[in-house]
Design an enzyme around this catalytic site. Structure first.
Site, short mmCIF file in Angstrom:
data_model
loop_
_atom_site.label_atom_id
_atom_site.label_comp_id
_atom_site.label_asym_id
_atom_site.label_seq_id
_atom_site.Cartn_x
_atom_site.Cartn_y
_atom_site.Cartn_z
CE LYS A 82 -3.95 -2.21 2.34
NZ LYS A 82 -4.82 -2.35 3.54
CE1 TYR A 93 -9.16 -2.91 0.47
CE2 TYR A 93 -8.29 -0.83 -0.65
CZ TYR A 93 -8.34 -2.13 0.11
OH TYR A 93 -7.10 -2.55 0.72
CG ASN A 111 -3.75 -2.65 6.78
OD1 ASN A 111 -3.46 -2.11 5.56
ND2 ASN A 111 -4.54 -3.49 7.10
CG HIS A 144 -5.57 -6.02 -0.08
ND1 HIS A 144 -6.60 -6.38 0.79
CD2 HIS A 144 -5.60 -6.96 -1.07
CE1 HIS A 144 -7.56 -6.92 0.20
NE2 HIS A 144 -6.92 -7.58 -1.06
CD GLU A 194 -8.71 -8.90 -3.39
OE1 GLU A 194 -9.75 -8.44 -2.50
OE2 GLU A 194 -7.63 -9.44 -3.21
#
Ligand code: CMP
Length: 143
Positions: free
Chosen positions: A11, A51, A114, A117, A128
């Site tokens: 990310k 998302y 975080n 993913h 995905e």
């Protein structure tokens, strides 16, 4: 255990702090091979689509703002039980709950920022992976 493919995203916080190499090293050390990789800056619409499952959640707007704030590194990882293995290596969503030695425990700043993913099921992984990659962009690894 069957050979699987899963989608991994480093990310914006991980890319911005130059952690790509260290994180990819964790995957390779765990037997997950990178069979596709692409750096991309997501648009608001793309992040929203990726998302969409979280669109009713209170953190959705902040998550989208964060995910478009800089480039991300999208990768397909391949290996035995790759979906679960990747999630073990990543650690819990909230780095405060992540086991020592996991990517999120070692690199992540907060539950939102975080760092990585990973797909959570075979069905999600297929969708995905197709979101970021055409079949021709994925290179099977024989050696
Ligand atoms: P990821 O595994 O990409 O899936 C959804 C993301 O939403 C998650 O990682 C976090 O980045 C984010 N997220 C999940 N829960 C929260 C929360 N309580 N507050 C803010 N962001 C969250």
């Amino acid at each position: 255990m069957p050979t699987e493919r899963t989608l991994s995203i480093i990310k914006p916080d991980g890319v911005a702090r130059d952690c790509i190499g260290a994180i990819c090293g964790r995957f390779e050390q765990a037997g997950l091979r990178i069979v596709a990789a692409r750096m991309v800056r997501l648009s608001q619409a793309e992040a929203g689509e990726f998302y969409a499952v979280h669109k009713e959640r209170p953190f959705y707007a902040g998550l989208l703002r964060y995910m478009v704030s800089g480039p991300v590194m999208a990768m397909v990882l391949e290996g035995e039980g790759a979906i679960a293995r990747n999630r073990e290596i990543m650690g819990a969503t909230n780095p405060a709950d992540a086991a020592p030695g996991t990517i999120r425990a070692d690199f992540a700043e907060s539950v939102e920022r975080n760092t990585v993913h990973g797909s959570d099921s075979a069905q999600t992984a297929a969708a995905e992976i197709a979101f970021f990659f055409d079949d021709m962009q994925i290179c099977p690894r024989d050696s």
